[in-house]
Design a protein around this motif. Structure first.
Motif, PDB file in Angstrom:
ATOM      1  N   ILE A 178      30.468  -3.276  31.128  1.00 53.44           N
ATOM      2  CA  ILE A 178      30.503  -1.646  31.142  1.00 53.44           C
ATOM      3  C   ILE A 178      31.226  -1.269  29.753  1.00 53.44           C
ATOM      4  CG2 ILE A 178      30.883   0.566  31.489  1.00 53.44           C
ATOM      5  CD1 ILE A 178      30.984  -0.569  34.881  1.00 53.44           C
ATOM      6  N   GLN A 179      30.964  -0.862  29.205  1.00 53.29           N
ATOM      7  CA  GLN A 179      31.367  -0.085  27.403  1.00 53.29           C
ATOM      8  C   GLN A 179      31.901   1.207  27.881  1.00 53.29           C
ATOM      9  OE1 GLN A 179      29.802  -0.440  23.343  1.00 53.29           O
ATOM     10  NE2 GLN A 179      29.550   1.439  24.146  1.00 53.29           N
ATOM     11  N   ARG A 180      33.490   1.305  27.542  1.00 52.37           N
ATOM     12  CA  ARG A 180      34.022   2.661  27.980  1.00 52.37           C
ATOM     13  C   ARG A 180      33.892   3.650  26.733  1.00 52.37           C
ATOM     14  NH1 ARG A 180      39.875   3.260  29.054  1.00 52.37           N
ATOM     15  NH2 ARG A 180      39.978   6.212  28.955  1.00 52.37           N
ATOM     16  N   GLU A 181      33.010   4.700  27.190  1.00 52.16           N
ATOM     17  CA  GLU A 181      33.464   5.954  26.358  1.00 52.16           C
ATOM     18  C   GLU A 181      34.233   7.102  26.377  1.00 52.16           C
ATOM     19  OE1 GLU A 181      31.088   5.991  23.783  1.00 52.16           O
ATOM     20  OE2 GLU A 181      29.585   4.184  24.193  1.00 52.16           O
ATOM     21  N   ASP A 182      34.825   7.531  25.240  1.00 51.41           N
ATOM     22  CA  ASP A 182      36.492   8.204  25.727  1.00 51.41           C
ATOM     23  C   ASP A 182      35.977   9.263  25.786  1.00 51.41           C
ATOM     24  OD1 ASP A 182      37.679   6.063  24.433  1.00 51.41           O
ATOM     25  OD2 ASP A 182      37.652   6.917  22.781  1.00 51.41           O
ATOM     26  N   THR A 183      34.533  10.239  25.816  1.00 51.36           N
ATOM     27  CA  THR A 183      33.792  10.806  26.395  1.00 51.36           C
ATOM     28  C   THR A 183      32.832  11.077  27.671  1.00 51.36           C
ATOM     29  OG1 THR A 183      31.854  10.843  25.270  1.00 51.36           O
ATOM     30  CG2 THR A 183      34.089  12.197  23.662  1.00 51.36           C
ATOM     31  N   GLY A 184      33.019   9.747  28.356  1.00 54.85           N
ATOM     32  CA  GLY A 184      32.313   9.816  29.093  1.00 54.85           C
ATOM     33  C   GLY A 184      33.160   9.227  30.442  1.00 54.85           C
ATOM     34  N   ALA A 185      32.701  10.210  31.617  1.00 59.66           N
ATOM     35  CA  ALA A 185      33.389  10.229  32.729  1.00 59.66           C
ATOM     36  C   ALA A 185      33.813   8.618  33.500  1.00 59.66           C
ATOM     37  CB  ALA A 185      33.016  11.206  33.538  1.00 59.66           C
ATOM     38  N   VAL A 186      32.390   8.279  33.866  1.00 59.89           N
ATOM     39  CA  VAL A 186      31.984   6.903  34.194  1.00 59.89           C
ATOM     40  C   VAL A 186      32.403   5.502  34.041  1.00 59.89           C
ATOM     41  CG1 VAL A 186      30.531   5.528  35.659  1.00 59.89           C
ATOM     42  CG2 VAL A 186      30.196   8.391  36.051  1.00 59.89           C
ATOM     43  N   SER A 187      32.549   6.158  32.707  1.00 60.35           N
ATOM     44  CA  SER A 187      32.581   4.632  32.240  1.00 60.35           C
ATOM     45  C   SER A 187      34.412   4.436  32.371  1.00 60.35           C
ATOM     46  CB  SER A 187      32.422   4.524  30.875  1.00 60.35           C
ATOM     47  OG  SER A 187      32.910   5.108  30.193  1.00 60.35           O
ATOM     48  N   ARG A 188      34.436   5.349  31.587  1.00 58.17           N
ATOM     49  CA  ARG A 188      36.445   5.504  31.926  1.00 58.17           C
ATOM     50  C   ARG A 188      37.247   5.352  33.083  1.00 58.17           C
ATOM     51  NH1 ARG A 188      38.677  10.225  30.961  1.00 58.17           N
ATOM     52  NH2 ARG A 188      36.869  11.358  31.505  1.00 58.17           N
ATOM     53  N   TRP A 189      36.402   6.240  34.385  1.00 55.04           N
ATOM     54  CA  TRP A 189      36.881   5.799  35.663  1.00 55.04           C
ATOM     55  C   TRP A 189      37.273   4.845  35.838  1.00 55.04           C
ATOM     56  CZ3 TRP A 189      35.236   4.159  39.962  1.00 55.04           C
ATOM     57  CH2 TRP A 189      36.092   4.574  41.107  1.00 55.04           C
ATOM     58  N   ALA A 190      35.881   3.665  35.099  1.00 56.46           N
ATOM     59  CA  ALA A 190      35.377   2.401  35.790  1.00 56.46           C
ATOM     60  C   ALA A 190      36.729   1.554  34.964  1.00 56.46           C
ATOM     61  CB  ALA A 190      34.205   1.861  35.963  1.00 56.46           C
ATOM     62  N   HIS A 191      36.687   1.259  34.050  1.00 50.69           N
ATOM     63  CA  HIS A 191      37.723   0.911  32.968  1.00 50.69           C
ATOM     64  C   HIS A 191      39.354   1.204  33.245  1.00 50.69           C
ATOM     65  CE1 HIS A 191      35.742  -0.830  29.603  1.00 50.69           C
ATOM     66  NE2 HIS A 191      34.969  -0.431  29.989  1.00 50.69           N
ATOM     67  N   GLU A 192      38.955   1.984  34.144  1.00 55.45           N
ATOM     68  CA  GLU A 192      41.121   2.505  34.836  1.00 55.45           C
ATOM     69  C   GLU A 192      40.962   2.698  36.019  1.00 55.45           C
ATOM     70  OE1 GLU A 192      41.557   6.991  33.006  1.00 55.45           O
ATOM     71  OE2 GLU A 192      40.907   5.995  31.086  1.00 55.45           O
ATOM     72  N   HIS A 193      39.655   2.277  37.148  1.00 54.37           N
ATOM     73  CA  HIS A 193      40.120   2.390  38.525  1.00 54.37           C
ATOM     74  C   HIS A 193      39.787   1.240  38.876  1.00 54.37           C
ATOM     75  CE1 HIS A 193      42.247   6.265  38.257  1.00 54.37           C
ATOM     76  NE2 HIS A 193      41.328   6.775  37.639  1.00 54.37           N
ATOM     77  N   VAL A 194      38.457   0.613  38.775  1.00 49.01           N
ATOM     78  CA  VAL A 194      37.573  -0.398  38.798  1.00 49.01           C
ATOM     79  C   VAL A 194      38.621  -1.862  39.192  1.00 49.01           C
ATOM     80  CG1 VAL A 194      35.747  -2.606  39.322  1.00 49.01           C
ATOM     81  CG2 VAL A 194      35.748   0.537  38.838  1.00 49.01           C
ATOM     82  N   ARG A 195      39.119  -2.557  40.022  1.00 48.44           N
ATOM     83  CA  ARG A 195      40.086  -3.372  40.384  1.00 48.44           C
ATOM     84  C   ARG A 195      39.665  -4.534  41.548  1.00 48.44           C
ATOM     85  NH1 ARG A 195      41.081  -2.203  36.048  1.00 48.44           N
ATOM     86  NH2 ARG A 195      42.735  -1.155  34.811  1.00 48.44           N
ATOM     87  N   PRO A 196      40.257  -5.310  41.827  1.00 51.77           N
ATOM     88  CA  PRO A 196      40.549  -6.634  42.693  1.00 51.77           C
ATOM     89  C   PRO A 196      39.808  -6.034  44.132  1.00 51.77           C
ATOM     90  CG  PRO A 196      40.931  -7.596  40.921  1.00 51.77           C
ATOM     91  CD  PRO A 196      41.065  -6.054  40.197  1.00 51.77           C
ATOM     92  N   GLY A 197      39.321  -5.725  45.136  1.00 53.51           N
ATOM     93  CA  GLY A 197      39.489  -4.732  45.551  1.00 53.51           C
ATOM     94  C   GLY A 197      38.635  -3.579  46.013  1.00 53.51           C
ATOM     95  N   THR A 198      38.166  -2.909  44.993  1.00 52.61           N
ATOM     96  CA  THR A 198      37.403  -2.051  44.667  1.00 52.61           C
ATOM     97  C   THR A 198      36.258  -1.958  45.111  1.00 52.61           C
ATOM     98  OG1 THR A 198      39.051  -1.200  42.824  1.00 52.61           O
ATOM     99  CG2 THR A 198      36.811   0.150  43.223  1.00 52.61           C
ATOM    100  N   ALA A 199      35.597  -1.110  46.280  1.00 53.91           N
ATOM    101  CA  ALA A 199      34.821  -1.151  47.252  1.00 53.91           C
ATOM    102  C   ALA A 199      34.107  -0.268  46.297  1.00 53.91           C
ATOM    103  CB  ALA A 199      34.248  -0.996  48.526  1.00 53.91           C
ATOM    104  N   LEU A 200      32.196  -0.426  46.203  1.00 56.53           N
ATOM    105  CA  LEU A 200      31.323   0.584  45.257  1.00 56.53           C
ATOM    106  C   LEU A 200      30.598   0.246  45.718  1.00 56.53           C
ATOM    107  CD1 LEU A 200      32.701  -0.068  41.868  1.00 56.53           C
ATOM    108  CD2 LEU A 200      32.486   2.203  43.444  1.00 56.53           C
ATOM    109  N   GLU A 201      29.192   1.961  45.999  1.00 55.21           N
ATOM    110  CA  GLU A 201      27.619   1.412  46.876  1.00 55.21           C
ATOM    111  C   GLU A 201      26.741   1.072  45.161  1.00 55.21           C
ATOM    112  OE1 GLU A 201      26.747   4.322  48.545  1.00 55.21           O
ATOM    113  OE2 GLU A 201      29.274   5.339  49.903  1.00 55.21           O
ATOM    114  N   ALA A 202      26.129   0.488  46.132  1.00 59.26           N
ATOM    115  CA  ALA A 202      25.039   0.465  45.093  1.00 59.26           C
ATOM    116  C   ALA A 202      23.915   0.044  45.572  1.00 59.26           C
ATOM    117  CB  ALA A 202      25.910  -1.666  43.969  1.00 59.26           C
ATOM    118  N   LEU A 203      22.971   0.281  44.452  1.00 58.09           N
ATOM    119  CA  LEU A 203      21.011   0.253  44.523  1.00 58.09           C
ATOM    120  C   LEU A 203      20.691  -1.205  43.841  1.00 58.09           C
ATOM    121  CD1 LEU A 203      18.679   1.003  46.082  1.00 58.09           C
ATOM    122  CD2 LEU A 203      18.607   2.990  44.349  1.00 58.09           C
ATOM    123  N   GLY A 204      19.762  -1.857  44.385  1.00 56.33           N
ATOM    124  CA  GLY A 204      19.042  -2.477  43.388  1.00 56.33           C
ATOM    125  C   GLY A 204      18.546  -3.954  44.479  1.00 56.33           C
ATOM    126  N   PRO A 205      18.822  -4.725  43.449  1.00 54.43           N
ATOM    127  CA  PRO A 205      18.312  -5.060  41.220  1.00 54.43           C
ATOM    128  C   PRO A 205      17.064  -4.234  41.622  1.00 54.43           C
ATOM    129  CG  PRO A 205      17.582  -6.709  42.379  1.00 54.43           C
ATOM    130  CD  PRO A 205      17.932  -6.378  43.875  1.00 54.43           C
TER     131      PRO A 205
END
Length: 448
Positions: free
Chosen positions: A125-152
């Motif tokens: 993920i590339q962090r964008e200063d004006t992007g709420a999601v990418s900033r959140w991912a860079h600041e909050h996703v750490r080992p143990g963080t659980a998320l929901e996914a759909l795919g592949p």
């Protein structure tokens, strides 16, 4: 073409938590071409899961790896312990709990790992200063963080079987993410191949996976890797410069017209790439692209103003042929070749006068509540096609019910929706539909 790699300057990054490269000499590959492990008869097929159809599952972060000052790779595993089967180049739709009220925002991010290593998978993920999601991912996703996914998800991937296996991988900026998955997979497989990777970035520190790509160039004679800084001068750079063009492509890859070409990056980069590959003779049937962009602007609301920039949110896949799909979801999961896709739709379709309904008109009509526009739906047309024909600015990437970009609420009426995994069950139950794959059963009103 490899001389410029010695002068590559990148930000320091920790050693990867698993070693994906190996030293190969020219006598090692014995099988002609490339055959994916899940194909019948391929070696080690039992150790690599078959590619899956799109489905929902929970993921948990197990590692965070900085790639550049603004790009980070997040290693995940499925919480149910099942290995993720996917094709190199595909992506996941991930729901992030960004909003303070607990609301989720979904984004598509490419899998940058190889399916040949099924122990875990990576999203870059590339962090964008004006992007709420990418900033959140860079600041909050750490080992143990659980998320929901759909795919592949996605049809921008390597073929399952290719006896010629001659590829040209063209990356612009963070567009390297699906291509590094392809490169890692090709390197891990035995067999004859000829792969050229040409990577453009804005500054010397913006080359993600640079160390790995250098090692790949040095240890596998099937690969040639080049880096180019584009047209922004830098005193610390002594390698290739200049934007991609027919002249530079012909000089660096004179046999490009004999290769299967995969290109990924921002829209401007892909426009130049498309012109270059056409000029050097690459067949449209051998040219596949994925763009981190949307084909239509989102209505400006308080929520969308804080959303991710259009250049990093969602992959848009295109390729040869006339199948209306960004990811060829309609193709079976074991399809042996990459998707056949049309060129992206224009970002701003010309607006036509609003049609007036005649009392004798027996067609079903759709009303777009936010714009107040009503339009007839022709036989076999989707709500998306009807809206675009009427000039309504609607977001859509794939037009096949896979990417989820065209989700809207159904306010009135009933539709038949033949989707390909791009919408969650709970969303359907809550009255959400995908415009691109919904046809009306009568007059309908949608929240768009």
């Amino acid at each position: 073409m490899t001389a410029e790699i010695d002068s590559l300057v990148v930000a320091p990054a920790p050693v990867q938590d698993h070693v994906w490269w190996r030293r190969i000499d020219r006598r090692t590959p014995v099988r002609p071409g490339i055959r994916m492990p899940w194909v019948d008869g391929a070696a080690s097929s039992a150790a690599v899961p078959d590619p899956m159809v799109a489905h929902e599952f929970a993921i948990e972060c197990v590692a965070v790896t900085p790639e550049t000052p603004g790009i980070t790779s997040f290693t995940f595993r499925r919480r149910d312990g099942v290995a993720l089967g996917f094709r190199p180049g595909q992506y996941l739709n991930v729901a992030f709990p960004v909003d303070p009220d607990g609301g989720l925002r979904e984004r598509n991010y490419s899998l940058s790992s190889s399916p040949v290593d099924p122990s875990a998978f990576r999203l870059t993920i590339q962090r964008e200063d004006t992007g709420a999601v990418s900033r959140w991912a860079h600041e909050h996703v750490r080992p143990g963080t659980a998320l929901e996914a759909l795919g592949p998800l996605g049809g921008f991937h390597l073929p399952d079987v290719d006896r010629r296996a001659r590829y040209l991988l063209l990356a612009g900026g963070v567009g390297i993410t699906p291509l590094i998955s392809m490169a890692r997979t090709l390197h891990a497989l035995d067999g004859t191949a000829d792969v050229v990777v040409l990577y453009h970035a804005s500054t010397p520190r913006d080359f993600a996976f640079a160390r790995e790509l250098r090692i790949l160039d040095e240890t596998d004679p099937r690969f040639t890797v080049g880096f180019s800084l584009g047209d922004r001068p830098s005193p610390e750079w002594r390698g290739l410069t200049g934007r991609i063009s027919a002249e530079s492509l012909d000089a660096l890859v004179p046999d490009a017209c004999g290769r299967r070409v995969y290109a990924c990056g921002p829209a401007g980069y892909l426009e130049r790439t498309a012109a270059a590959v056409e000029a050097v003779g690459v067949s449209p049937l051998a040219f596949f692209t994925e763009c981190f962009d949307d084909t239509a602007p989102e209505p400006r609301t308080e929520q969308s103003q804080a959303a991710e920039p259009q250049t990093t949110q969602r992959p848009v896949t295109t390729g040869p042929g006339a199948v209306s799909s960004a990811t060829a979801a309609a193709a079976p999961a074991d399809a042996p070749t990459a998707s056949a896709l049309p060129a992206p739709a224009p970002s701003a379709p010309p607006r036509t006068p609003a049609p007036v309904r005649d009392v004798a008109d027996t067609r079903h009509w759709v009303t777009f509540a936010r714009t107040g526009t009503s339009a007839p739906v022709e036989t076999a047309d989707s709500l998306l096609q009807a809206g675009r024909r009427a000039g309504v600015p609607l977001r859509s990437n794939c037009s096949s019910g896979m990417c989820g970009t065209c989700k809207v609420g159904l306010l009135a009426g009933e539709v038949t929706m033949d989707h390909s995994g791009g919408i969650r069950r709970r969303e359907i139950d809550a009255g959400t539909i995908l415009l691109c794959c919904s046809t009306p059963e009568g007059d309908v009103v949608v929240d768009a």
